[in-house]
Design an enzyme around this catalytic site. Structure first.
Site, PDB file in Angstrom:
ATOM      1  N   ASP A  99       0.870  -1.165   0.000  1.00  0.00           N
ATOM      2  CA  ASP A  99       0.000   0.000   0.000  1.00  0.00           C
ATOM      3  C   ASP A  99       0.916   1.227   0.000  1.00  0.00           C
ATOM      4  O   ASP A  99       2.091   1.125   0.339  1.00  0.00           O
ATOM      5  CB  ASP A  99      -0.879  -0.029   1.252  1.00  0.00           C
TER       6      ASP A  99
ATOM      7  N   ASP B  38      -7.218  -3.056   4.599  1.00  0.00           N
ATOM      8  CA  ASP B  38      -6.919  -3.913   3.460  1.00  0.00           C
ATOM      9  C   ASP B  38      -7.065  -5.391   3.816  1.00  0.00           C
ATOM     10  O   ASP B  38      -6.365  -6.249   3.267  1.00  0.00           O
ATOM     11  CB  ASP B  38      -5.498  -3.637   2.952  1.00  0.00           C
TER      12      ASP B  38
ATOM     13  N   ASP C 255      -2.001  -1.667   6.205  1.00  0.00           N
ATOM     14  CA  ASP C 255      -2.355  -1.369   7.591  1.00  0.00           C
ATOM     15  C   ASP C 255      -2.952  -2.572   8.306  1.00  0.00           C
ATOM     16  O   ASP C 255      -3.167  -2.538   9.509  1.00  0.00           O
ATOM     17  CB  ASP C 255      -3.294  -0.164   7.677  1.00  0.00           C
TER      18      ASP C 255
END
Length: 656
Positions: free
Chosen positions: A359, A554, A550
């Site tokens: 991410d 997700d 995180d």
């Protein structure tokens, strides 16, 4: 319950080393050290007694021949020398049989040494059991030391703390301190519980939690955690979490639980040992008896001796102890580097990772956004900021926080109702009766609101605002790339790991970050389901994938990846619960470190398997052929086990 089950499984494979419980410890360090010294000496007492009696017997046999040291007197002496080291093993063998665990290491050693007595090899019978017992003690000490090292590394919680009561201070057990009480922390002291800093600022060493000793400055009102060390002036902390619920307690509990979750290699070795041990017992019987059918001048005592050597060699201790210890060492090394691994199976997975999917926000960037520019269209800038910040009070997204910080309280006392979060798009709600939309350009397209298309080309995060279905302006927000992000990508490329970045941010921002960091592939404008599709496409290529994010927002991608890695372990309890691996200090370079530790752990485990099988196979053949004695057998069993254990624990001393 799972820990107890695994201890039982260790006994079933016949290895006594794991019976020692490394988790039992005294809170008093001085008392603990004296107890450990005493128990260590006591473990060696039986071996010392047997060794002295054996030396005297060998002397009387070979150098100081005495007429009285013959016949039953000689046999009785060797039996007395045998009992201190042999009786505990024989007892364990009978207890194992009584429980239905017939083929154990204790039975193998019992048969081998009693058999040596039966054919008149008294010195060897005592010596084999003596060295076996000494080897077992050293193995227990090695295992205990490795586990205690991890225990001491993690359990940095002080037992007491100084509590402020009125104008006085008292020393109080940390476990008895209540939420809301105020702790005084002097320079050099460790914080015992999680809390909120009441002093203006504090410089803290966070190594116990992050693996990094670089000072971290906290400001008044910020969270401080158990295990942090105060470096400067006296500070005050208000306790916000019970002793047993502190972040460090959760980390310690997680690492302890991780050692109970076995890797496939461990599980295979355990199953193998249960099959392997009875096979070698029957092979030993065959070595003793089958030759009488075709060997001329068959001498039962000679072939029995070979069979006994075969039994001693066959003990699987080197495998069933050193391999789990290798994984335990890997977990400990990771913890030392601020990486929490939730099971040895994930070390195996990390060793095989081919693609790291990341991410953007909070992983490669700091996730600390600042408003760079505000552009209002057909509305005053003050109103635009007021409406946007009021709506963002209902969001936890870092972008919303940046807007609220920029507003400096302009959103206070404003009515906000009917707030709806549209995943991957933004927020919709009513502010002072006006319908407000705040989000990315996809949100504008979703509600068919026209806007200035040129704003899509900016390499910044952009939050577009619409008031009552009319485009009203936008916020340009910048996020800073982490200092070590570029080095992290470079390190991953060096070991041929492909890097992919997925983000809900617009493609222009994603491309700018990817170009700066030299990321292989980068995709922006993604909804959560789009991220899943990208990872599924990689999975179809039969690639081993780690996803770094995180661990909460997700979750679908984390579940799909082979290993889910969470950044920000200090920020969220939910993150620790969700991810397979937690990087505590948010550094992207720790991704490479985790892969490196996984590879090194796997290498050591395979070295131990090769060492154990290789040496045992050679000595088994020599023993069956009459070319090896009990002494070689002892080395093949105890010696190889010790070498394998020493090889396993060295990973904790290695710098990554």
């Amino acid at each position: 319950m799972e820990e107890k089950t695994n201890q039982k499984n260790d006994r079933q494979t016949g290895c006594s080393c794991t019976e020692n419980n490394p988790e039992n410890h005294s809170d008093d360090n001085d008392h603990k050290n004296s107890t450990e010294s005493k128990s260590t000496f006591q473990m060696f007492v039986p071996a010392i007694i047997s060794f002295v009696l054996l030396l005297i017997a060998i002397g009387l046999d070979n150098y100081f021949t005495q007429s009285w040291f013959t016949g039953w007197t000689r046999i009785a002496w060797y039996i007395v020398a045998y009992i201190p080291v042999g009786f505990p093993v024989i007892k364990e063998a009978f207890e194992s049989i009584r429980k239905g665990e017939i083929f154990s290491e204790f039975l193998l050693m019992g048969i081998a040494t009693i058999g040596a007595f039966a054919i008149g090899e008294y010195p060897e019978g005592v010596a084999v059991m003596l060295f076996y017992s000494v080897g077992e003690v050293f193995q227990m000490l090695a295992v205990q030391r490795a586990k205690n090292n991890i225990k001491l590394l993690l359990d940095q919680r002080p037992d007491t703390a100084t509590v402020i009561q009125g104008e006085n201070t008292i020393s109080k057990k940390a476990s008895e301190i209540n939420i809301g009480e105020i702790i005084q922390l002097r320079p050099g002291e460790k914080l015992a519980l999680d809390g909120k800093l009441l002093s203006d600022s504090a410089s803290l060493n966070t190594a116990a939690l992050t693996g990094e000793s670089k000072p971290d400055t906290k400001q008044k009102g910020e969270t401080v955690l158990a295990g942090m060390i105060n470096l400067n002036t006296v500070v005050q902390v208000e306790v916000t979490t019970a002793y047993s619920d502190s972040k460090l307690s959760k980390i310690l509990e997680m690492v302890q639980e991780a050692t109970a979750k076995k890797a496939p290699t461990e599980l295979f070795i355990r199953k193998f040992a249960k099959i392997y041990t009875p096979i070698v017992v029957f092979l030993a019987i065959g070595i003793c008896l089958i030759p009488m059918l075709f060997v001329e001048n068959y001498i039962f005592a000679d072939w029995l001796y070979r069979a006994l050597i075969f039994l001693v060699i066959s003990c699987p201790c080197a495998l069933v102890i050193s391999i789990p210890l290798g994984y335990f060492g890997g977990i400990g090394a990771a913890s030392k580097n601020g990486i929490l691994v939730k099971g040895s199976s994930f070390l195996d997975i990390m060793a095989n990772i081919q693609v790291v999917v990341m991410d953007k926000t909070g992983t490669l960037t700091k996730g600390v956004f600042k408003v760079q520019k505000v552009v209002a269209v057909d509305v005053s800038e003050d109103d635009l900021v007021k409406y946007a910040s009021a709506l963002e009070t209902k969001s936890t997204h870092p972008v919303g926080t940046a807007i609220m910080e920029y507003a400096k309280g302009a959103e206070k006392n404003i009515s906000v109702t009917d707030v709806e979060e549209i995943a991957g798009h933004g927020l919709k709600g009513k502010v002072d009766g006006n319908e407000i939309l705040a989000g990315n350009v996809k949100l504008m397209k979703k509600f068919n609101i026209s806007y200035n298309a040129e704003i899509e080309n900016t390499p910044f995060t952009i939050i577009v605002i619409a008031i009552n279905q009319k485009y009203a302006g936008y916020f340009l927000i910048a996020d800073e790339i982490k200092e070590d992000a570029k080095q992290a990508i470079k390190s991953l490329h060096k070991i041929n790991v492909k890097t992919v970045m997925l983000s809900g941010d617009k493609q222009a921002v994603v491309d700018a970050v990817a170009k700066e960091l030299n990321i292989d592939q980068a995709y922006g404008d993604l909804l959560p389901e789009n991220k899943v599709q990208k990872v599924e496409a990689l999975k179809k290529e039969h690639l081993h994938i780690a996803f770094v994010g995180d661990g909460v927002n997700d979750a679908p991608v984390v579940a799909l990846a082979d290993a889910g890695i969470a950044m920000g372990g200090l920020g969220s309890d939910a993150t620790i619960e969700t991810a397979d691996i937690v990087i505590q200090n948010d550094q992207p370079t720790k991704i490479f470190t985790a892969i490196n530790i996984g590879k090194k752990t796997k290498q050591i485990v395979y070295q131990n398997i090769g060492l154990a099988f290789g040496v045992k196979a050679i000595v088994l053949v020599l023993g069956a052929g009459g070319l090896a004695t009990m002494w070689e057998a002892v080395f093949a069993d105890v010696g190889v086990a010790l070498l394998a254990i020493l090889n396993a624990v060295r990973i904790q001393q290695r710098k990554f």
